[in-house]
Design an enzyme around this catalytic site. Structure first.
Site, short mmCIF file in Angstrom:
data_model
loop_
_atom_site.label_atom_id
_atom_site.label_comp_id
_atom_site.label_asym_id
_atom_site.label_seq_id
_atom_site.Cartn_x
_atom_site.Cartn_y
_atom_site.Cartn_z
CB THR A 105 -0.95 0.00 1.23
OG1 THR A 105 -1.71 -1.20 1.21
CG2 THR A 105 -1.88 1.18 1.30
CB SER A 158 -9.64 -0.60 3.98
OG SER A 158 -8.40 0.03 3.89
N1 GLY Z 1 -5.12 -3.60 1.70
C1 GLY Z 1 -4.78 -2.87 2.82
C2 GLY Z 1 -5.93 -2.17 3.45
O1 GLY Z 1 -6.84 -1.79 2.76
O2 GLY Z 1 -5.96 -1.99 4.63
#
Ligand code: GLY
Length: 578
Positions: free
Chosen positions: A381, A452
Site C-alpha cells: 500500500t 480496510s
Molecule cells: N489492503 C490494505 C488495506 O486496505 O488496509
C-alpha cells in the site's frame, strides 16, 4: 454458568481497581481566517520522488491539490507498482480551502457480483491456500481509476488529461527500477512468473530487473490515454474493460462487463472528532481506521500522556489499542451492506466505558476481552499527502494489497490487478474460543467492499494543519495514532515520521516494538505489568506527512526514512517541495 458469563465475572474482578476519569470538554480554538497565513509554497510528500515531481508539475500547470493528487496516484501506480495502481483502489480524503468542505472519496475495490461467501473455502470448509491472494479470484473490481475521474470532475481545475500527462509521459519515456521495487519483487517472483503479462513487464529475460534498469510501460500509457479521453468509460467500458474481463475469465475468474460498468465511487462523510484542541478528520468505513483512531483517542483523552513515564504511557496506549482493535474485528465492514454501530463506537461515552476497564497496573489479557482475531495485513500500500498554495488538502492512501497485488497483468493493459479480496474475512461465522461468531460484518458478498485499515487523516490544530498517513496493513491505525500524538506534542513533520513505533492489535496478544522504540527498563516494566513484548522485531510503515503553520505560512514535509537505506540508486523519498 456459561463460559461467557464466567469470563464476565473474571473481568469484573479484574477491573475492580479500574480507572474512571472524566472526559474533559475540548473546545476548538480555530483561529480567525484573518490570522491564517496561506501556505508559503505547495508541499507534497509521497513514497517516490518521481510521483512527487509529477504532482508539482501539475500544480505548476495551474492545477490544485486535487489535480496534483491525480498525477501522484497515476505515477505511483507506475513507479511503485508493488504498492498501488489503477488495478487497485484507494481512499481520498480532501479538504477544499475555499469553503472548508471535507469529503472522503471511497474508491475501494468491490467484490464481483458472482462472489460468494465461501468462494475461498474447499468442500470441507477450509480456506484454500493462496486463492484469495494469487490469481484471478483474488482481485476485486478496481476503484482507483474511477476515483481519479471523480477528482477531476468534482474537485480539480484541469482536464483529466493534463493531470495524467506526467504519468503517461513517464511510462513512455521510462524510469529507473529502484531498490524498493527490487526488494519487493523478491517476495513475489514465483507468482509473477506464473502470469504471462506480469512476466513480460516485471521479469524481462526471466528475472527481476537490476536496480537502475530503465523500465518502459507503453501499455500503461495507452490505458491512461483511454482514461484521459473517455473518463469513466475509458476504463470501465470499451477496450480496457473488454481486455480485463476476457483476461480474468480466461484465467478462471468471475468478472463481468457489468461488474466494471457498475462500479461507482462513493462520497462519504469523514469521521470527525476533537482531541486536545484539534479537529481530527479521518477515514470512515469501509475503513476501520477512523473508527479505531477515534475510539483510541477518546479512551486516552483524560490522560496527560506527555507527563507520564514511558512505561505508564506505553501501557495505556496499548490498552487503548487492544480495545479498539477488538471492536474493529467484530463490528466493522462495508457500511452499505452491514449495519455498523459507528455512532456508538466513536462516542466518547462508549470510550469512557472501555477506559473504565483499564487497570493501570496490569495488562488486560486479550482472551479476557472476548472477540475475534484481526489479521495482521501487509506492509504494502502507499500514502501521499498534499497541501497546495491555496490551502487545499489531500490525504490519499491507495493499494493493490500484498506486494504486486494478485500477480496478474492482463496483456495490453500495463497494470497489475489487486488481491483486495483477501481483505475480506475468508472464513467467517466460525465460533471462536469463547463461542462468539464473528467477522460476519466482513464476510465476502457480491458487490461488497472489503474492510480496510487505510487511514488518511488531517489534524486541524489551532496553530497547524497536518496531512498524514502510511501503508502497513493493520499497523496503519497505530502508526497514524502515534503520528497524531506526536503532531499534537509539537513535533516537526520529519520527527513524526522518524519516531519509533509500537503496535498492539488485540490478537495476537503481543506488544510489538520497532528497534529502539522501548528502552530496556521500559520493556522490563511492561513485562512486569503482564505484557508480552516483541522487542526490536523490525521496522514497519512508510509515513508521508506534510504540515502548514498557520501563523507564518511555513510548510514542511516528513518522509519515512526507514526506506532510505533502500534508496541508494533511486531515492524513494518523495518528500520535496519548491
Ligand atoms: N489492503 C490494505 C488495506 O486496505 O488496509
Amino acid at each position: 454458568m456459561s463460559r461467557l458469563r464466567r469470563v464476565g465475572m473474571v473481568l469484573a474482578r479484574a477491573f475492580a481497581a479500574a480507572l474512571v476519569l472524566p472526559v474533559p470538554s475540548i473546545a476548538a480554538e480555530v483561529p480567525a481566517a484573518s490570522a491564517v497565513v496561506k501556505p508559503a509554497q505547495p508541499v507534497i510528500a509521497s513514497a517516490h520522488r518521481l510521483a512527487t515531481e509529477a504532482g508539482h508539475r501539475v500544480l505548476a500547470d495551474g492545477g490544485n491539490a486535487f489535480d496534483a493528487a491525480i498525477a501522484v496516484s497515476a505515477t505511483l501506480g507506475l513507479v511503485e507498482p508493488e504498492s498501488s495502481g489503477i488495478g487497485g483502489g484507494g481512499f481520498f480524503l480532501l479538504r477544499r480551502a475555499s469553503d472548508g468542505h471535507v469529503v472522503f472519496v471511497d474508491a475501494r475495490e468491490r467484490a464481483p457480483m458472482a462472489a460468494t461467501r465461501d468462494m475461498f473455502l474447499d468442500a470441507n470448509g477450509q480456506p484454500i491456500p493462496e486463492r484469495s491472494i494469487n490469481g484471478p479470484l483474488a482481485a476485486g473490481i478496481p476503484g482507483l481509476p474511477a476515483g481519479l475521474v471523480h477528482l477531476a470532475e468534482r474537485y480539480g481545475r484541469l482536464p483529466l488529461e493534463r493531470s495524467l500527462m506526467p504519468a503517461i509521459e513517464l511510462a513512455e519515456r521510462g524510469w529507473p527500477w529502484g531498490v524498493k521495487n527490487q526488494a519487493m519483487i523478491g517476495w513475489r517472483q514465483r507468482v509473477l512468473e506464473a502470469d504471462r503479462g506480469a512476466r513480460a513487464l516485471f521479469l524481462p529475460g526471466g528475472k527481476p530487473p537490476a536496480v537502475g534498469t530503465r523500465m518502459r510501460n507503453p501499455d500503461y500509457a495507452r490505458t491512461l490515454r483511454r482514461l484521459a479521453r473517455d473518463g469513466f468509460d475509458g476504463f470501465y467500458r470499451g477496450d480496457t474493460a473488454r481486455r480485463l474481463v476476457d483476461g480474468v475469465r480466461r484465467a478462471g475468474g468471475i468478472w463481468t462487463l457489468e461488474d466494471l460498468a457498475g462500479y461507482a465511487v462513493i462520497e462519504r462523510e469523514p469521521i470527525r472528532f476533537r482531541y486536545r484542541g484539534a479537529e481530527i478528520v479521518t477515514a470512515p468505513p469501509p475503513s476501520s481506521g477512523g473508527v479505531a483512531l477515534a475510539s483510541i483517542l477518546h479512551i486516552l483523552a483524560p490522560f496527560e500522556l506527555d507527563q507520564m513515564a514511558p512505561a505508564a504511557r506505553t501501557h495505556v496506549l496499548v490498552e487503548a489499542m487492544r480495545r479498539a482493535y477488538r471492536d474493529r474485528a467484530i463490528y466493522l465492514g462495508d457500511p452499505d451492506q452491514v449495519r455498523i454501530p459507528v455512532d456508538l463506537l466513536v462516542d466518547p461515552a462508549y470510550a469512557a466505558g472501555l477506559r473504565a476497564g483499564i487497570n493501570l497496573e496490569r495488562a488486560t489479557p486479550s482472551e479476557l476481552l472476548p472477540g475475534i482475531s484481526a489479521r495482521p495485513g501487509s506492509d504494502q500500500t502507499t500514502h501521499y499527502s498534499i497541501i497546495d498554495a491555496e490551502g487545499n488538502l489531500a490525504s490519499v492512501t491507495q493499494t493493490v494489497n500484498l506486494p504486486f497485488g494478485n500477480g496478474m497483468v492482463i496483456p495490453g493493459t500495463g497494470f497489475l490487478l489487486n488481491n483486495e479480496m483477501d481483505d475480506f474475512s475468508v472464513k467467517p461465522g466460525v465460533p471462536n474460543a469463547f463461542g462468539l461468531v464473528g467477522e460476519d460484518a466482513n464476510a465476502v458478498a457480491p458487490g461488497k467492499r472489503p474492510l480496510s485499515s487505510m487511514t488518511p487523516t488531517f489534524v486541524l490544530a489551532p496553530d497547524r494543519v497536518t496531512v498524514l498517513g502510511t501503508p502497513g496493513g493493520s499497523r496503519i491505525i497505530s502508526m497514524v495514532l502515534l503520528g497524531v500524538l506526536a503532531v499534537l506534542d509539537g513535533q516537526g513533520a520529519q520527527a513524526v515520521a522518524d519516531a519509533p513505533r509500537i503496535h498492539h492489535q488485540y490478537l495476537p496478544d503481543t506488544l510489538s516494538a520497532e528497534p529502539g522504540a522501548l528502552a530496556p527498563d521500559v520493556v522490563e516494566a511492561l513485562k512486569a505489568k503482564g505484557h508480552t513484548v516483541s522487542q526490536g522485531e523490525r521496522n514497519w510503515g512508510n509515513m508521508q506527512i506534510v504540515s502548514w503553520w498557520l501563523s507564518d505560512g511555513r510548510v514542511e514535509a516528513g518522509f519515512d526514512r526507514r526506506w532510505k537505506s533502500a534508496s541508494v540508486d533511486e531515492p524513494t523519498d518523495g518528500a520535496i517541495f519548491r
